[in-house]
Design an enzyme around this catalytic site. Structure first.
Site, PDB file in Angstrom:
ATOM      1  N   GLU A  17       0.868  -1.188   0.000  1.00  0.00           N
ATOM      2  CA  GLU A  17       0.000   0.000   0.000  1.00  0.00           C
ATOM      3  C   GLU A  17       0.896   1.226   0.000  1.00  0.00           C
ATOM      4  O   GLU A  17       1.878   1.286   0.744  1.00  0.00           O
ATOM      5  CB  GLU A  17      -0.882  -0.014   1.253  1.00  0.00           C
ATOM      6  CG  GLU A  17      -1.808   1.191   1.351  1.00  0.00           C
ATOM      7  CD  GLU A  17      -2.798   1.038   2.500  1.00  0.00           C
ATOM      8  OE1 GLU A  17      -3.475  -0.014   2.595  1.00  0.00           O
ATOM      9  OE2 GLU A  17      -2.884   1.974   3.318  1.00  0.00           O
ATOM     10  N   GLY A 108     -15.437   5.674   4.111  1.00  0.00           N
ATOM     11  CA  GLY A 108     -14.619   6.831   4.472  1.00  0.00           C
ATOM     12  C   GLY A 108     -14.968   7.339   5.855  1.00  0.00           C
ATOM     13  O   GLY A 108     -15.965   6.943   6.458  1.00  0.00           O
ATOM     14  N   TYR A 147     -12.259  -5.233   9.956  1.00  0.00           N
ATOM     15  CA  TYR A 147     -11.646  -4.739  11.196  1.00  0.00           C
ATOM     16  C   TYR A 147     -11.551  -5.865  12.232  1.00  0.00           C
ATOM     17  O   TYR A 147     -12.538  -6.172  12.913  1.00  0.00           O
ATOM     18  CB  TYR A 147     -12.501  -3.566  11.728  1.00  0.00           C
ATOM     19  CG  TYR A 147     -12.607  -2.455  10.706  1.00  0.00           C
ATOM     20  CD1 TYR A 147     -11.724  -1.386  10.717  1.00  0.00           C
ATOM     21  CD2 TYR A 147     -13.549  -2.517   9.667  1.00  0.00           C
ATOM     22  CE1 TYR A 147     -11.783  -0.403   9.743  1.00  0.00           C
ATOM     23  CE2 TYR A 147     -13.613  -1.538   8.692  1.00  0.00           C
ATOM     24  CZ  TYR A 147     -12.729  -0.481   8.732  1.00  0.00           C
ATOM     25  OH  TYR A 147     -12.774   0.482   7.761  1.00  0.00           O
ATOM     26  N   GLN A 214       4.486   8.151  16.103  1.00  0.00           N
ATOM     27  CA  GLN A 214       3.676   8.003  14.893  1.00  0.00           C
ATOM     28  C   GLN A 214       2.708   6.817  15.032  1.00  0.00           C
ATOM     29  O   GLN A 214       1.517   6.936  14.739  1.00  0.00           O
ATOM     30  CB  GLN A 214       4.628   7.776  13.718  1.00  0.00           C
ATOM     31  CG  GLN A 214       3.957   7.558  12.394  1.00  0.00           C
ATOM     32  CD  GLN A 214       4.957   6.960  11.393  1.00  0.00           C
ATOM     33  OE1 GLN A 214       5.821   6.158  11.758  1.00  0.00           O
ATOM     34  NE2 GLN A 214       4.849   7.374  10.155  1.00  0.00           N
TER      35      GLN A 214
HETATM   36  P1  FAD Z   1     -18.434   0.457   6.424  1.00  0.00           P
HETATM   37  O1  FAD Z   1     -18.190  -0.925   5.959  1.00  0.00           O
HETATM   38  O2  FAD Z   1     -19.636   1.159   5.873  1.00  0.00           O
HETATM   39  O3  FAD Z   1     -18.533   0.421   8.022  1.00  0.00           O
HETATM   40  C1  FAD Z   1     -18.550   1.629   8.776  1.00  0.00           C
HETATM   41  C2  FAD Z   1     -19.290   1.392  10.082  1.00  0.00           C
HETATM   42  O4  FAD Z   1     -20.697   1.249   9.827  1.00  0.00           O
HETATM   43  C3  FAD Z   1     -18.909   0.116  10.827  1.00  0.00           C
HETATM   44  O5  FAD Z   1     -18.949   0.382  12.204  1.00  0.00           O
HETATM   45  C4  FAD Z   1     -19.999  -0.877  10.446  1.00  0.00           C
HETATM   46  O6  FAD Z   1     -20.173  -1.897  11.416  1.00  0.00           O
HETATM   47  C5  FAD Z   1     -21.194   0.041  10.361  1.00  0.00           C
HETATM   48  N1  FAD Z   1     -22.256  -0.410   9.452  1.00  0.00           N
HETATM   49  C6  FAD Z   1     -22.094  -0.927   8.214  1.00  0.00           C
HETATM   50  N2  FAD Z   1     -23.302  -1.169   7.657  1.00  0.00           N
HETATM   51  C7  FAD Z   1     -24.241  -0.783   8.557  1.00  0.00           C
HETATM   52  C8  FAD Z   1     -25.672  -0.777   8.581  1.00  0.00           C
HETATM   53  N3  FAD Z   1     -26.387  -1.228   7.550  1.00  0.00           N
HETATM   54  N4  FAD Z   1     -26.312  -0.288   9.675  1.00  0.00           N
HETATM   55  C9  FAD Z   1     -25.607   0.185  10.747  1.00  0.00           C
HETATM   56  N5  FAD Z   1     -24.238   0.185  10.790  1.00  0.00           N
HETATM   57  C10 FAD Z   1     -23.585  -0.295   9.708  1.00  0.00           C
HETATM   58  N6  FAD Z   1     -10.011   5.847   4.487  1.00  0.00           N
HETATM   59  C11 FAD Z   1      -9.727   6.802   3.556  1.00  0.00           C
HETATM   60  O7  FAD Z   1     -10.204   7.950   3.686  1.00  0.00           O
HETATM   61  N7  FAD Z   1      -8.933   6.535   2.466  1.00  0.00           N
HETATM   62  C12 FAD Z   1      -8.403   5.305   2.256  1.00  0.00           C
HETATM   63  O8  FAD Z   1      -7.701   5.080   1.269  1.00  0.00           O
HETATM   64  C13 FAD Z   1      -8.660   4.270   3.224  1.00  0.00           C
HETATM   65  N8  FAD Z   1      -8.171   3.013   3.048  1.00  0.00           N
HETATM   66  C14 FAD Z   1      -8.465   2.035   3.966  1.00  0.00           C
HETATM   67  C15 FAD Z   1      -7.941   0.740   3.775  1.00  0.00           C
HETATM   68  C16 FAD Z   1      -8.205  -0.273   4.699  1.00  0.00           C
HETATM   69  C17 FAD Z   1      -7.642  -1.673   4.469  1.00  0.00           C
HETATM   70  C18 FAD Z   1      -8.999   0.008   5.852  1.00  0.00           C
HETATM   71  C19 FAD Z   1      -9.259  -1.074   6.882  1.00  0.00           C
HETATM   72  C20 FAD Z   1      -9.519   1.288   6.054  1.00  0.00           C
HETATM   73  C21 FAD Z   1      -9.268   2.306   5.125  1.00  0.00           C
HETATM   74  N9  FAD Z   1      -9.782   3.610   5.284  1.00  0.00           N
HETATM   75  C22 FAD Z   1      -9.501   4.579   4.348  1.00  0.00           C
HETATM   76  C23 FAD Z   1     -10.560   3.965   6.475  1.00  0.00           C
HETATM   77  C24 FAD Z   1     -12.099   3.797   6.271  1.00  0.00           C
HETATM   78  O9  FAD Z   1     -12.536   4.734   5.302  1.00  0.00           O
HETATM   79  C25 FAD Z   1     -12.764   4.057   7.618  1.00  0.00           C
HETATM   80  O10 FAD Z   1     -12.448   3.038   8.535  1.00  0.00           O
HETATM   81  C26 FAD Z   1     -14.272   4.289   7.593  1.00  0.00           C
HETATM   82  O11 FAD Z   1     -14.681   4.810   8.849  1.00  0.00           O
HETATM   83  C27 FAD Z   1     -15.110   3.044   7.357  1.00  0.00           C
HETATM   84  O12 FAD Z   1     -15.066   2.651   6.057  1.00  0.00           O
HETATM   85  P2  FAD Z   1     -15.688   1.205   5.646  1.00  0.00           P
HETATM   86  O13 FAD Z   1     -15.682   1.125   4.195  1.00  0.00           O
HETATM   87  O14 FAD Z   1     -15.059   0.125   6.421  1.00  0.00           O
HETATM   88  O15 FAD Z   1     -17.205   1.425   6.185  1.00  0.00           O
END
Ligand code: FAD
Length: 287
Positions: A17, A108, A147, A214
Site C-alpha cells: 500500500e 470513508g 476490522y 507516529q
Molecule cells: P463500512 O463498511 O460502511 O462500516 C462503517 C461502520 O458502519 C462500521 O462500524 C460498520 O459496522 C457500520 N455499518 C455498516 N453497515 C451498517 C448498517 N447497515 N447499519 C448500521 N451500521 C452499519 N479511508 C480513507 O479515507 N482513504 C483510504 O484510502 C482508506 N483506506 C483504507 C484501507 C483499509 C484496508 C482500511 C481497513 C480502512 C481504510 N480507510 C480509508 C478507512 C475507512 O474509510 C474508515 O475506517 C471508515 O470509517 C469506514 O469505512 P468502511 O468502508 O469500512 O465502512
C-alpha cells in the site's frame, strides 16, 4: 487483470500500500519510487484515497502509472463520503478509462473539520451501498475493508461482523484488514469470518513501526490495540533510529507467522518507504 485471479491455486499474495503525496508536494516524490517498489515484484500495489477525496486525481494517476509503466496490477482505494452520485459515477468512468480493474470500496471517515458529520445525509451511508452501486455497473473487482478488532464506530464486534457479512454479500471479492499488532486477534477474527460464512479471501494489513509517536497516533485513530511486548519496544526505542530496526523486525515476525498459518496473502502498508519494505521482503524470504 483482477486481483481475485492471484488467489487461484491457494497462492499467498504479497501486496503493497502506498499513499499519494500532499497536494503541495510534487507527484514525482512517489512516481520516482514506483520503479523501486515494482522491482520487488508485488502481486499488486494499492493507492489510498485522501480523506474526502482531496487527492482523488492523484490516486487515479498513481494507480494508472503502476499498471501502465511497470505492468504491476493496481488497486485504487475509493471513499464515497461527501461525493454526489454524479461524482461517484464520474470517478468510476475515469477508472475505466485509465484501465483500473480493481478498487477498494470504502465509506470513508467524517471530514477532519466535521467530527459530527451525518452519514445518513450522504449519498451512501455505508460501504455496502456503494458496493451495490458499483456491482450494478459490472466489470470491477471489488475489495473492501474489515476490522479484526471491530470498527471504531461499532457498538459491539458481533454487530460489526453482521454488517461485514452484509457488505460481502453485496459483491465483495476480497477483504483487507485494518492494521493489527497481535496475530492472535487476526486468528480469532478469522474464526468469526468462518462462522459468518464469509468465504472471500482476507488479506491481513501489516504496518511496520518507524517511530513510537507516529504509531501511537495511528493506532489511536483506528482503534488498534498494542500487546505488552510492543509497548515495551516503544518504551525502549521511542523515536530513535533503533525503533525503525525493531519495527521492521516486529513486522517481519508478524508476517512470517501469518504466512506459516496459511493466510491468503499479506498487504504491507509501506508508508512509501522503499528500503524498509525491501528489508521486510528479504526477512520473510520473498526477495
Ligand atoms: P463500512 O463498511 O460502511 O462500516 C462503517 C461502520 O458502519 C462500521 O462500524 C460498520 O459496522 C457500520 N455499518 C455498516 N453497515 C451498517 C448498517 N447497515 N447499519 C448500521 N451500521 C452499519 N479511508 C480513507 O479515507 N482513504 C483510504 O484510502 C482508506 N483506506 C483504507 C484501507 C483499509 C484496508 C482500511 C481497513 C480502512 C481504510 N480507510 C480509508 C478507512 C475507512 O474509510 C474508515 O475506517 C471508515 O470509517 C469506514 O469505512 P468502511 O468502508 O469500512 O465502512
Amino acid at each position: 487483470m483482477k486481483i481475485t485471479d492471484f488467489f487461484r491455486n491457494n497462492r499467498q499474495t504479497v501486496s503493497f500500500e502506498i499513499f499519494p503525496p500532499k497536494l503541495d508536494t510534487p507527484l514525482e516524490t512517489i512516481l520516482n519510487k514506483l520503479g523501486d517498489f515494482a522491482s520487488m515484484k508485488p502481486d499488486f500495489i494499492s493507492v489510498t484515497y485522501g480523506a474526502g477525496g482531496s487527492k482523488k486525481g492523484r490516486t487515479l494517476e498513481i494507480a494508472s502509472r503502476i499498471k501502465e509503466d511497470y505492468g504491476i496490477e493496481s488497486l485504487a482505494h475509493f471513499t464515497c463520503v461527501g461525493h454526489s452520485i454524479d461524482e461517484i459515477d464520474a470517478m468510476l468512468r475515469q477508472m475505466k478509462e485509465k484501465k483500473i480493474d480493481n478498487l477498494l470500496a470504502l465509506r470513508g471517515d467524517p471530514p477532519a473539520d466535521m467530527p459530527d458529520f451525518d452519514f445518513s445525509k450522504n449519498v451512501f451511508s455505508y460501504a455496502s451501498e456503494l458496493i451495490r452501486h458499483i456491482r450494478k455497473k459490472d466489470g470491477f473487482c471489488i475489495g473492501a475493508a474489515c476490522y479484526p478488532e471491530g470498527h471504531a464506530d461499532s457498538p459491539r464486534i458481533s454487530k460489526d461482523m453482521y454488517h461485514l457479512k452484509q457488505k460481502v454479500d453485496e459483491g465483495v471479492d476480497f477483504l483487507i484488514t485494518q492494521l493489527f499488532f497481535d496475530n492472535r486477534i487476526f486468528y480469532d477474527f478469522m474464526d468469526k469470518v468462518k462462522a459468518y460464512n464469509i468465504t472471500c479471501p482476507v488479506l491481513p494489513g501489516i504496518m511496520p513501526i518507524f517511530k513510537a509517536d507516529q504509531i501511537k497516533r495511528i493506532a489511536s485513530m483506528c482503534g488498534a490495540s498494542m500487546p505488552a511486548k510492543l509497548v515495551l519496544l516503544l518504551d525502549k526505542y521511542g523515536n530513535t533510529p533503533d525503533m525503525q530496526k525493531a519495527g521492521i523486525e516486529y513486522a517481519s515476525n508478524q508476517i512470517r507467522d501469518l504466512l506459516d498459518n496459511g493466510v491468503d496473502g499479506i498487504h504491507i502498508n509501506t508508508m512509501n518507504k522503499v528500503e524498509a519494505t525491501r528489508t521486510i521482503l528479504q526477512n520473510i524470504g520473498k526477495l
